[in-house]
Design a protein around this motif. Structure first.
Motif, PDB file in Angstrom:
ATOM      1  N   ALA A 186       0.838  -1.207   0.000  1.00 33.72           N
ATOM      2  CA  ALA A 186       0.000   0.000   0.000  1.00 33.72           C
ATOM      3  C   ALA A 186       0.870   1.255   0.000  1.00 33.72           C
ATOM      4  CB  ALA A 186      -0.920   0.003   1.212  1.00 33.72           C
ATOM      5  N   GLY A 187       0.537   2.186  -0.871  1.00 32.75           N
ATOM      6  CA  GLY A 187       1.265   3.447  -0.942  1.00 32.75           C
ATOM      7  C   GLY A 187       2.502   3.423  -1.804  1.00 32.75           C
ATOM      8  N   LYS A 188       2.870   2.257  -2.321  1.00 32.71           N
ATOM      9  CA  LYS A 188       4.057   2.182  -3.181  1.00 32.71           C
ATOM     10  C   LYS A 188       3.695   2.612  -4.602  1.00 32.71           C
ATOM     11  CE  LYS A 188       6.665  -1.445  -0.763  1.00 32.71           C
ATOM     12  NZ  LYS A 188       7.936  -0.722  -0.614  1.00 32.71           N
ATOM     13  N   PRO A 189       4.537   3.404  -5.260  1.00 33.61           N
ATOM     14  CA  PRO A 189       4.259   3.808  -6.633  1.00 33.61           C
ATOM     15  C   PRO A 189       4.545   2.688  -7.620  1.00 33.61           C
ATOM     16  CG  PRO A 189       6.358   4.709  -5.938  1.00 33.61           C
ATOM     17  CD  PRO A 189       5.767   4.032  -4.728  1.00 33.61           C
ATOM     18  N   VAL A 190       3.768   2.658  -8.695  1.00 37.65           N
ATOM     19  CA  VAL A 190       3.937   1.615  -9.705  1.00 37.65           C
ATOM     20  C   VAL A 190       3.654   2.221 -11.073  1.00 37.65           C
ATOM     21  CG1 VAL A 190       1.538   0.850  -9.448  1.00 37.65           C
ATOM     22  CG2 VAL A 190       3.235  -0.724 -10.386  1.00 37.65           C
ATOM     23  N   GLY A 191       4.353   1.737 -12.085  1.00 38.76           N
ATOM     24  CA  GLY A 191       4.149   2.192 -13.449  1.00 38.76           C
ATOM     25  C   GLY A 191       4.187   1.019 -14.408  1.00 38.76           C
ATOM     26  N   LEU A 192       3.857   1.276 -15.660  1.00 37.25           N
ATOM     27  CA  LEU A 192       3.824   0.223 -16.673  1.00 37.25           C
ATOM     28  C   LEU A 192       4.462   0.696 -17.973  1.00 37.25           C
ATOM     29  CD1 LEU A 192       0.181  -1.219 -16.471  1.00 37.25           C
ATOM     30  CD2 LEU A 192       2.280  -2.329 -15.682  1.00 37.25           C
ATOM     31  N   PHE A 193       5.073  -0.242 -18.702  1.00 35.09           N
ATOM     32  CA  PHE A 193       5.385  -0.063 -20.118  1.00 35.09           C
ATOM     33  C   PHE A 193       5.057  -1.374 -20.805  1.00 35.09           C
ATOM     34  CE2 PHE A 193       9.292  -1.550 -18.167  1.00 35.09           C
ATOM     35  CZ  PHE A 193       9.858  -2.413 -19.084  1.00 35.09           C
ATOM     36  N   PHE A 194       4.768  -1.336 -22.090  1.00 32.97           N
ATOM     37  CA  PHE A 194       4.187  -2.516 -22.712  1.00 32.97           C
ATOM     38  C   PHE A 194       4.454  -2.532 -24.210  1.00 32.97           C
ATOM     39  CE2 PHE A 194       1.354   0.575 -20.795  1.00 32.97           C
ATOM     40  CZ  PHE A 194       0.961   1.338 -21.892  1.00 32.97           C
ATOM     41  N   SER A 195       4.132  -3.652 -24.842  1.00 30.97           N
ATOM     42  CA  SER A 195       4.318  -3.788 -26.291  1.00 30.97           C
ATOM     43  C   SER A 195       3.158  -4.584 -26.863  1.00 30.97           C
ATOM     44  CB  SER A 195       5.638  -4.494 -26.606  1.00 30.97           C
ATOM     45  OG  SER A 195       5.593  -5.852 -26.177  1.00 30.97           O
ATOM     46  N   THR A 196       2.902  -4.355 -28.146  1.00 30.87           N
ATOM     47  CA  THR A 196       1.889  -5.116 -28.874  1.00 30.87           C
ATOM     48  C   THR A 196       2.461  -5.534 -30.224  1.00 30.87           C
ATOM     49  OG1 THR A 196       0.984  -3.039 -29.752  1.00 30.87           O
ATOM     50  CG2 THR A 196      -0.094  -3.958 -27.816  1.00 30.87           C
ATOM     51  N   ALA A 213      -4.990  -1.289  -7.616  1.00 34.36           N
ATOM     52  CA  ALA A 213      -5.963  -0.670  -6.713  1.00 34.36           C
ATOM     53  C   ALA A 213      -6.207  -1.540  -5.484  1.00 34.36           C
ATOM     54  CB  ALA A 213      -7.275  -0.411  -7.454  1.00 34.36           C
ATOM     55  N   HIS A 214      -6.315  -2.841  -5.677  1.00 32.80           N
ATOM     56  CA  HIS A 214      -6.583  -3.732  -4.550  1.00 32.80           C
ATOM     57  C   HIS A 214      -5.412  -3.778  -3.575  1.00 32.80           C
ATOM     58  CE1 HIS A 214     -10.443  -5.943  -5.532  1.00 32.80           C
ATOM     59  NE2 HIS A 214     -10.276  -5.137  -6.578  1.00 32.80           N
ATOM     60  N   HIS A 215      -4.214  -3.547  -4.086  1.00 34.82           N
ATOM     61  CA  HIS A 215      -3.042  -3.490  -3.216  1.00 34.82           C
ATOM     62  C   HIS A 215      -2.866  -2.096  -2.595  1.00 34.82           C
ATOM     63  CE1 HIS A 215      -0.919  -7.317  -3.254  1.00 34.82           C
ATOM     64  NE2 HIS A 215      -1.221  -7.458  -4.535  1.00 34.82           N
ATOM     65  N   GLY A 216      -3.614  -1.121  -3.087  1.00 38.39           N
ATOM     66  CA  GLY A 216      -3.452   0.243  -2.579  1.00 38.39           C
ATOM     67  C   GLY A 216      -2.226   0.936  -3.133  1.00 38.39           C
ATOM     68  N   MET A 217      -1.715   0.456  -4.257  1.00 36.42           N
ATOM     69  CA  MET A 217      -0.547   1.067  -4.871  1.00 36.42           C
ATOM     70  C   MET A 217      -0.945   2.324  -5.655  1.00 36.42           C
ATOM     71  SD  MET A 217       1.839  -2.145  -6.079  1.00 36.42           S
ATOM     72  CE  MET A 217       0.574  -3.170  -6.812  1.00 36.42           C
ATOM     73  N   ILE A 218       0.006   3.197  -5.856  1.00 35.12           N
ATOM     74  CA  ILE A 218      -0.233   4.474  -6.529  1.00 35.12           C
ATOM     75  C   ILE A 218       0.284   4.387  -7.958  1.00 35.12           C
ATOM     76  CG2 ILE A 218       0.216   6.952  -6.485  1.00 35.12           C
ATOM     77  CD1 ILE A 218       0.763   6.651  -3.466  1.00 35.12           C
ATOM     78  N   TYR A 219      -0.634   4.452  -8.919  1.00 40.89           N
ATOM     79  CA  TYR A 219      -0.201   4.370 -10.313  1.00 40.89           C
ATOM     80  C   TYR A 219       0.350   5.710 -10.771  1.00 40.89           C
ATOM     81  CZ  TYR A 219       0.002   3.124 -15.208  1.00 40.89           C
ATOM     82  OH  TYR A 219       0.455   2.851 -16.482  1.00 40.89           O
ATOM     83  N   VAL A 220       1.536   5.674 -11.368  1.00 43.32           N
ATOM     84  CA  VAL A 220       2.195   6.885 -11.864  1.00 43.32           C
ATOM     85  C   VAL A 220       2.175   6.842 -13.387  1.00 43.32           C
ATOM     86  CG1 VAL A 220       4.284   8.277 -11.839  1.00 43.32           C
ATOM     87  CG2 VAL A 220       3.682   6.910  -9.833  1.00 43.32           C
ATOM     88  N   PRO A 221       1.275   7.583 -14.032  1.00 48.26           N
ATOM     89  CA  PRO A 221       1.214   7.569 -15.498  1.00 48.26           C
ATOM     90  C   PRO A 221       2.315   8.424 -16.101  1.00 48.26           C
ATOM     91  CG  PRO A 221      -0.407   9.088 -14.651  1.00 48.26           C
ATOM     92  CD  PRO A 221       0.246   8.458 -13.443  1.00 48.26           C
ATOM     93  N   LEU A 222       2.556   8.209 -17.370  1.00 46.48           N
ATOM     94  CA  LEU A 222       3.548   9.008 -18.087  1.00 46.48           C
ATOM     95  C   LEU A 222       3.000  10.374 -18.442  1.00 46.48           C
ATOM     96  CD1 LEU A 222       6.194   9.426 -19.676  1.00 46.48           C
ATOM     97  CD2 LEU A 222       5.149   8.163 -21.571  1.00 46.48           C
ATOM     98  N   GLY A 223       1.707  10.432 -18.794  1.00 42.70           N
ATOM     99  CA  GLY A 223       1.162  11.680 -19.314  1.00 42.70           C
ATOM    100  C   GLY A 223       1.771  11.978 -20.683  1.00 42.70           C
TER     101      GLY A 223
END
Length: 222
Positions: A70-80, A99-109
């Motif tokens: 909970a409260g830890k930041p997380v981000g994603l990168f991906f490929s198709t 969300a269920h873990h309470g993590m904070i999603y950090v988007p790229l924008g």
């Protein structure tokens, strides 16, 4: 850097034209607790995360029960494989796990002007950096895709550092208080022992014993 454990057999991977595994250690759920934040990268499978990634998150049930992430930041990168293969869908269909873990999603924008370059098909979205790998994974990331990924890494690291700093400062600040609390617990343990026969032997030295000693001192002082 870690990789998620493979769940498919070698013959299935060959038919999928999967690239050979790199010599990178495999992650286990307990490693997540050690990090200030994490960025997951994975390919799309039918517009969402692959089964391997889901299986890994299924192993984090104990961490969820403890609120360890909970409260830890997380981000994603991906490929198709294709230009419209579900890159953004991969990101937002995986949000419930965070969300269920309470993590904070950090988007790229829209952190880079290269994200507006439509001269060639390329990846990169406000959800996270990305690339188009091709049907057989033969296409390598473009220069602008790598530049966008680098910006995402820099921005994510800055956010993770800001979120972690107060927690680490609080831990250092709490050390004297924790030492004082331990000393107080030792004193109340002694008081609990002196509270015989009021405190049963099975509770002496326990939280129940300390609580009984505190109540005895409270009432005796009144």
């Amino acid at each position: 850097m870690y990789q998620i454990t493979e769940t498919l057999s070698a013959d299935v991977l060959e038919k999928m034209h999967a690239p050979p595994k790199q010599n990178i250690p495999e992650i286990t759920a307990d490693k997540l607790v050690e990090a200030d934040g994490f960025v997951f990268g994975f390919p799309t499978r039918f517009g969402t995360a692959p089964a391997q990634v889901k299986a890994f998150f299924d192993s984090t049930g104990k961490l969820w029960a403890e609120g360890a992430l909970a409260g830890k930041p997380v981000g994603l990168f991906f490929s198709t494989a294709s230009q419209h293969g579900g890159q953004e869908a991969t990101a937002f269909t995986f949000m419930p796990h965070f969300a269920h873990h309470g993590m904070i999603y950090v988007p790229l924008g829209y952190a880079s002007e290269k994200m507006f370059d439509n001269s060639v098909p390329s990846g990169g979205s406000p959800w996270g950096s990305s690339t188009i790998a091709g049907p057989s994974g033969e296409r390598q990331p473009l220069v602008q895709e790598l530049a966008i990924a680098e910006i995402q890494g820099e921005r994510f690291a800055a956010v993770a550092a800001k979120l972690a700093a107060p927690l680490k400062a609080g831990q250092q600040k709490d050390q004297p208080a924790q030492a004082q609390a331990q000393q107080t617990d030792q004193q109340t343990d002694q008081q609990a022992a002196q509270a015989q026969p009021e405190v049963p032997a099975k509770h002496q030295g326990s939280r129940m014993g300390r609580l009984a000693a505190k109540f005895k001192n409270l009432f005796s002082s009144n």
